[in-house]
Design a protein around this motif. Structure first.
Motif, PDB file in Angstrom:
ATOM      1  N   THR A 111      -3.736  15.718  97.209  1.00  0.00           N
ATOM      2  CA  THR A 111      -3.145  16.358  97.220  1.00  0.00           C
ATOM      3  C   THR A 111      -1.919  16.996  98.530  1.00  0.00           C
ATOM      4  O   THR A 111      -2.714  16.237  99.660  1.00  0.00           O
ATOM      5  N   ILE A 112      -0.790  17.958  98.503  1.00  0.00           N
ATOM      6  CA  ILE A 112      -0.441  18.020  99.504  1.00  0.00           C
ATOM      7  C   ILE A 112       0.085  19.904  99.572  1.00  0.00           C
ATOM      8  O   ILE A 112       0.118  20.755  99.150  1.00  0.00           O
ATOM      9  N   ILE A 113       0.076  20.239 100.500  1.00  0.00           N
ATOM     10  CA  ILE A 113       0.414  21.528 101.489  1.00  0.00           C
ATOM     11  C   ILE A 113       2.087  21.776 102.107  1.00  0.00           C
ATOM     12  O   ILE A 113       1.913  20.861 102.331  1.00  0.00           O
ATOM     13  N   ILE A 114       2.284  23.071 101.138  1.00  0.00           N
ATOM     14  CA  ILE A 114       3.820  23.260 101.973  1.00  0.00           C
ATOM     15  C   ILE A 114       3.928  24.687 101.946  1.00  0.00           C
ATOM     16  O   ILE A 114       3.747  25.374 101.521  1.00  0.00           O
ATOM     17  N   ASP A 115       3.960  24.571 103.371  1.00  0.00           N
ATOM     18  CA  ASP A 115       3.977  26.232 103.851  1.00  0.00           C
ATOM     19  C   ASP A 115       4.995  25.893 105.500  1.00  0.00           C
ATOM     20  O   ASP A 115       4.861  24.235 105.946  1.00  0.00           O
ATOM     21  N   ASP A 116       6.038  26.646 105.460  1.00  0.00           N
ATOM     22  CA  ASP A 116       6.580  26.810 106.671  1.00  0.00           C
ATOM     23  C   ASP A 116       5.995  27.515 107.953  1.00  0.00           C
ATOM     24  O   ASP A 116       6.714  27.490 108.886  1.00  0.00           O
ATOM     25  N   GLU A 117       4.457  27.571 107.720  1.00  0.00           N
ATOM     26  CA  GLU A 117       3.722  27.997 109.042  1.00  0.00           C
ATOM     27  C   GLU A 117       3.203  26.970 109.160  1.00  0.00           C
ATOM     28  O   GLU A 117       1.480  26.781 108.617  1.00  0.00           O
ATOM     29  N   PRO A 118       2.724  26.687 110.614  1.00  0.00           N
ATOM     30  CA  PRO A 118       1.609  25.156 111.353  1.00  0.00           C
ATOM     31  C   PRO A 118       0.325  25.822 110.481  1.00  0.00           C
ATOM     32  O   PRO A 118      -0.033  24.771 110.352  1.00  0.00           O
ATOM     33  N   PHE A 119       0.178  27.254 111.060  1.00  0.00           N
ATOM     34  CA  PHE A 119      -1.203  27.623 111.634  1.00  0.00           C
ATOM     35  C   PHE A 119      -1.504  27.654 110.340  1.00  0.00           C
ATOM     36  O   PHE A 119      -3.222  27.212 109.675  1.00  0.00           O
ATOM     37  N   SER A 120      -0.523  28.324 109.050  1.00  0.00           N
ATOM     38  CA  SER A 120      -1.343  28.014 107.866  1.00  0.00           C
ATOM     39  C   SER A 120      -1.745  26.741 107.119  1.00  0.00           C
ATOM     40  O   SER A 120      -2.897  26.648 106.679  1.00  0.00           O
ATOM     41  N   ARG A 121      -1.305  26.399 107.198  1.00  0.00           N
ATOM     42  CA  ARG A 121      -1.279  24.765 106.471  1.00  0.00           C
ATOM     43  C   ARG A 121      -2.391  24.285 107.579  1.00  0.00           C
ATOM     44  O   ARG A 121      -2.801  23.388 107.056  1.00  0.00           O
ATOM     45  N   GLN A 122      -2.403  24.223 109.212  1.00  0.00           N
ATOM     46  CA  GLN A 122      -3.428  23.868 109.466  1.00  0.00           C
ATOM     47  C   GLN A 122      -5.352  24.660 108.502  1.00  0.00           C
ATOM     48  O   GLN A 122      -6.244  23.912 108.611  1.00  0.00           O
ATOM     49  N   GLU A 123      -5.119  25.960 109.046  1.00  0.00           N
ATOM     50  CA  GLU A 123      -6.166  26.104 108.202  1.00  0.00           C
ATOM     51  C   GLU A 123      -6.898  26.107 106.990  1.00  0.00           C
ATOM     52  O   GLU A 123      -7.473  26.003 106.090  1.00  0.00           O
ATOM     53  N   LEU A 124      -5.369  26.014 105.657  1.00  0.00           N
ATOM     54  CA  LEU A 124      -5.612  25.061 104.471  1.00  0.00           C
ATOM     55  C   LEU A 124      -6.110  23.933 104.401  1.00  0.00           C
ATOM     56  O   LEU A 124      -7.471  23.578 103.655  1.00  0.00           O
ATOM     57  N   GLN A 125      -5.951  22.965 105.550  1.00  0.00           N
ATOM     58  CA  GLN A 125      -5.973  21.549 105.114  1.00  0.00           C
ATOM     59  C   GLN A 125      -7.755  21.740 106.166  1.00  0.00           C
ATOM     60  O   GLN A 125      -8.843  20.996 105.439  1.00  0.00           O
ATOM     61  N   HIS A 126      -7.971  22.458 106.934  1.00  0.00           N
ATOM     62  CA  HIS A 126      -9.584  22.449 106.932  1.00  0.00           C
ATOM     63  C   HIS A 126     -10.429  23.125 106.728  1.00  0.00           C
ATOM     64  O   HIS A 126     -11.596  22.501 106.254  1.00  0.00           O
ATOM     65  N   LEU A 127     -10.137  23.864 106.110  1.00  0.00           N
ATOM     66  CA  LEU A 127     -10.945  24.782 104.819  1.00  0.00           C
ATOM     67  C   LEU A 127     -11.101  23.851 103.821  1.00  0.00           C
ATOM     68  O   LEU A 127     -11.936  23.334 102.996  1.00  0.00           O
ATOM     69  N   ALA A 156       4.120  19.807 104.558  1.00  0.00           N
ATOM     70  CA  ALA A 156       5.500  19.973 104.609  1.00  0.00           C
ATOM     71  C   ALA A 156       5.772  21.441 104.865  1.00  0.00           C
ATOM     72  O   ALA A 156       5.413  22.313 104.454  1.00  0.00           O
ATOM     73  N   ASN A 157       6.567  21.572 105.799  1.00  0.00           N
ATOM     74  CA  ASN A 157       7.406  22.720 106.407  1.00  0.00           C
ATOM     75  C   ASN A 157       8.367  23.587 105.449  1.00  0.00           C
ATOM     76  O   ASN A 157       8.703  24.633 106.421  1.00  0.00           O
ATOM     77  N   SER A 158       8.541  22.819 104.788  1.00  0.00           N
ATOM     78  CA  SER A 158       9.661  23.330 103.470  1.00  0.00           C
ATOM     79  C   SER A 158       9.854  23.144 102.333  1.00  0.00           C
ATOM     80  O   SER A 158       9.682  22.177 101.894  1.00  0.00           O
ATOM     81  N   ALA A 159      10.147  23.425 101.787  1.00  0.00           N
ATOM     82  CA  ALA A 159      10.605  23.220 100.274  1.00  0.00           C
ATOM     83  C   ALA A 159      10.965  22.522 100.150  1.00  0.00           C
ATOM     84  O   ALA A 159      10.904  21.362  98.685  1.00  0.00           O
ATOM     85  N   GLU A 160      12.391  22.346 100.837  1.00  0.00           N
ATOM     86  CA  GLU A 160      13.370  21.262 100.217  1.00  0.00           C
ATOM     87  C   GLU A 160      12.242  19.800 101.210  1.00  0.00           C
ATOM     88  O   GLU A 160      12.511  18.846 100.079  1.00  0.00           O
TER      89      GLU A 160
END
Length: 240
Positions: free
Chosen positions: A5-21, A34-38
């Motif tokens: 699984t890969i998480i793509i989101d430009d908000e660090p907190f959202s990435r961390q929260e989702l990874q934790h969950l 990744a912090n951008s679609a590119e």
């Protein structure tokens, strides 16, 4: 095997929260973010993940555009949109998204998303039957090898994990999620954030109130707590 699984989101907190969950769901293993679609596209092409959690509103290419691009590659991953904006839901499902998660993330909603992902056939390859291996438990002077079928339940307390088997209780330094992953081919079910139960050993489901449930197990005087978030799926697994 877990779904990569890969998480793509430009908000660090959202990435961390989702990874934790997602740590509560051993079927999914986060292999990158990744912090951008590119950058996300580069990561997808390099790693070929099974699943992508994708934000929509990002600087540069947005999540919808990335999802459209993914349809053109040879092995596109399953896409789950994770966004604060409900307005894109129709577009998302036209792109065959598995689900549309709204921020802030809800644990129960995420659990339903994972279930939907698996029901749609996005599963990693599993062996045809339970493995022949034993569950290793390190004691002071020896290593015990337990037959998983004889384990009643496993729970986490502080920094230690305890394995309660028919022949006794043993401590382990292994994380609960790691044991859950090792036992995925056996009849173990997560019934609480801190408990795994061998559902073949379940004798009764005791209802104390609308939100308090406990399991009575065969050959044990212990009662195992069941979280309200898991009760529906537990009953589906137990009942004909």
């Amino acid at each position: 095997m877990e779904l990569r699984t890969i998480i793509i989101d430009d908000e660090p907190f959202s990435r961390q929260e989702l990874q934790h969950l997602l740590e509560e769901h051993p079927e999914l293993k986060v292999i990158g973010e990744a912090n951008s679609a590119e950058k996300g596209l580069e990561l997808i092409l390099r790693e070929e993940p099974d699943v992508v959690f994708l934000d929509i509103e990002m600087t540069g290419m947005n999540g919808i555009e990335l999802a459209e691009t993914l349809h053109k590659i040879k092995k596109p991953p399953a896409v789950i949109f994770a966004t604060a904006y409900p307005d894109y839901a129709v577009k998302a499902f036209r792109l065959d998204a598995v689900d549309y998660l709204l921020k802030p993330f809800d644990e129960e909603q995420l659990a339903q998303t994972v279930k939907r992902l698996l029901q749609k056939g996005h599963t990693a390859k599993k062996p045809s039957g339970p493995g022949l291996g034993k569950l290793a438990v390190q004691t002071e002077d020896r290593i015990l090898y337990l037959d998983p079928k004889n384990v009643l339940y496993i729970y986490r307390e502080g920094r230690d994990t305890y394995i309660v088997a028919e022949q006794g209780t043993y401590s382990s330094k292994a994380a609960l999620k790691d044991l859950e992953s090792k036992l995925k081919d056996y009849s173990f079910f997560r019934v609480h954030k801190g408990y795994l139960v061998n559902i073949e050993k379940v004798e009764e489901l005791v209802t104390w109130s609308a939100s308090v449930f406990q399991l009575k197990l065969k050959n044990s005087k212990d009662h195992v707590p069941v979280s309200r978030n898991y009760i529906k799926e537990l009953r589906e697994s137990l009942e004909l």
